[in-house]
Design a protein around this motif. Structure first.
Motif, mmCIF file in Angstrom:
data_model
loop_
_atom_site.group_PDB
_atom_site.id
_atom_site.type_symbol
_atom_site.label_atom_id
_atom_site.label_comp_id
_atom_site.label_asym_id
_atom_site.label_seq_id
_atom_site.Cartn_x
_atom_site.Cartn_y
_atom_site.Cartn_z
ATOM 1 N N TYR A 7 -11.692 1.050 2.351
ATOM 2 C CA TYR A 7 -11.108 0.802 1.036
ATOM 3 C C TYR A 7 -11.846 1.598 -0.025
ATOM 4 O O TYR A 7 -12.920 2.136 0.215
ATOM 5 C CB TYR A 7 -11.151 -0.692 0.694
ATOM 6 C CG TYR A 7 -12.536 -1.284 0.605
ATOM 7 C CD1 TYR A 7 -13.191 -1.411 -0.616
ATOM 8 C CD2 TYR A 7 -13.199 -1.728 1.748
ATOM 9 C CE1 TYR A 7 -14.458 -1.956 -0.691
ATOM 10 C CE2 TYR A 7 -14.467 -2.275 1.675
ATOM 11 C CZ TYR A 7 -15.096 -2.387 0.452
ATOM 12 O OH TYR A 7 -16.351 -2.917 0.378
ATOM 13 N N TYR A 27 -9.123 -9.685 2.193
ATOM 14 C CA TYR A 27 -9.540 -9.737 0.796
ATOM 15 C C TYR A 27 -10.847 -10.515 0.636
ATOM 16 O O TYR A 27 -11.699 -10.136 -0.159
ATOM 17 C CB TYR A 27 -8.429 -10.331 -0.065
ATOM 18 C CG TYR A 27 -7.199 -9.463 -0.063
ATOM 19 C CD1 TYR A 27 -7.157 -8.286 -0.806
ATOM 20 C CD2 TYR A 27 -6.089 -9.796 0.689
ATOM 21 C CE1 TYR A 27 -6.038 -7.472 -0.800
ATOM 22 C CE2 TYR A 27 -4.963 -8.988 0.695
ATOM 23 C CZ TYR A 27 -4.944 -7.828 -0.050
ATOM 24 O OH TYR A 27 -3.840 -7.026 -0.036
ATOM 25 N N LYS A 60 1.625 -12.057 -1.172
ATOM 26 C CA LYS A 60 1.137 -10.707 -0.880
ATOM 27 C C LYS A 60 1.029 -9.891 -2.162
ATOM 28 O O LYS A 60 0.018 -9.219 -2.403
ATOM 29 C CB LYS A 60 2.070 -10.018 0.110
ATOM 30 C CG LYS A 60 1.631 -8.624 0.466
ATOM 31 C CD LYS A 60 2.598 -7.959 1.413
ATOM 32 C CE LYS A 60 2.151 -6.544 1.662
ATOM 33 N NZ LYS A 60 3.147 -5.750 2.337
ATOM 34 N N ASP A 61 2.061 -9.948 -3.000
ATOM 35 C CA ASP A 61 2.044 -9.215 -4.261
ATOM 36 C C ASP A 61 0.915 -9.707 -5.173
ATOM 37 O O ASP A 61 0.237 -8.913 -5.816
ATOM 38 C CB ASP A 61 3.383 -9.341 -4.984
ATOM 39 C CG ASP A 61 4.502 -8.585 -4.285
ATOM 40 O OD1 ASP A 61 4.206 -7.730 -3.418
ATOM 41 O OD2 ASP A 61 5.678 -8.857 -4.599
ATOM 42 N N GLU A 64 -2.449 -8.311 -3.847
ATOM 43 C CA GLU A 64 -2.586 -6.881 -4.104
ATOM 44 C C GLU A 64 -2.824 -6.591 -5.582
ATOM 45 O O GLU A 64 -3.679 -5.774 -5.929
ATOM 46 C CB GLU A 64 -1.349 -6.141 -3.606
ATOM 47 C CG GLU A 64 -1.252 -6.104 -2.096
ATOM 48 C CD GLU A 64 0.031 -5.489 -1.590
ATOM 49 O OE1 GLU A 64 0.923 -5.151 -2.410
ATOM 50 O OE2 GLU A 64 0.157 -5.353 -0.361
ATOM 51 N N SER A 73 -8.590 -0.414 -4.115
ATOM 52 C CA SER A 73 -7.357 0.306 -3.788
ATOM 53 C C SER A 73 -7.462 0.844 -2.367
ATOM 54 O O SER A 73 -8.532 0.847 -1.763
ATOM 55 C CB SER A 73 -7.105 1.441 -4.777
ATOM 56 O OG SER A 73 -8.144 2.380 -4.725
#
Length: 81
Positions: A7, A27, A60-61, A64, A73
């Motif tokens: 990442y 995450y 999920k959104d 992110e 990112s």
């Protein structure tokens, strides 16, 4: 089976190890590696999960977008061989 997470954090490329038995999610693993407190994130994630039980896209959104605001990112998981 072991995995690697690649990442960018604040435009710095990083790689860490990942195991499902040690971390709740990808995450959680990258936040732990960077020393971030995710208590607010988990609180909001649980609220969203209770409101949108059948819609995984919302969760999920949210994940992110939250991590993009923190400076993460290009999160990619690769299997170690």
């Amino acid at each position: 089976m072991a995995y690697r997470i690649n990442y960018l954090y604040q435009n710095q490329p990083k790689t860490i190890g990942f195991a499902n038995d040690k971390h709740h999610s990808v995450y959680d693993a990258i936040a732990l590696a960077e020393g971030l407190d995710l208590s607010d994130f988990h609180r909001m994630e649980n609220q969203l999960a209770n409101v949108s039980r059948n819609d995984r896209k919302i969760l999920k959104d949210f994940r992110e977008e939250y991590f993009a605001k923190l400076g993460f990112s290009q999160i990619d998981i690769a299997r170690e061989e």
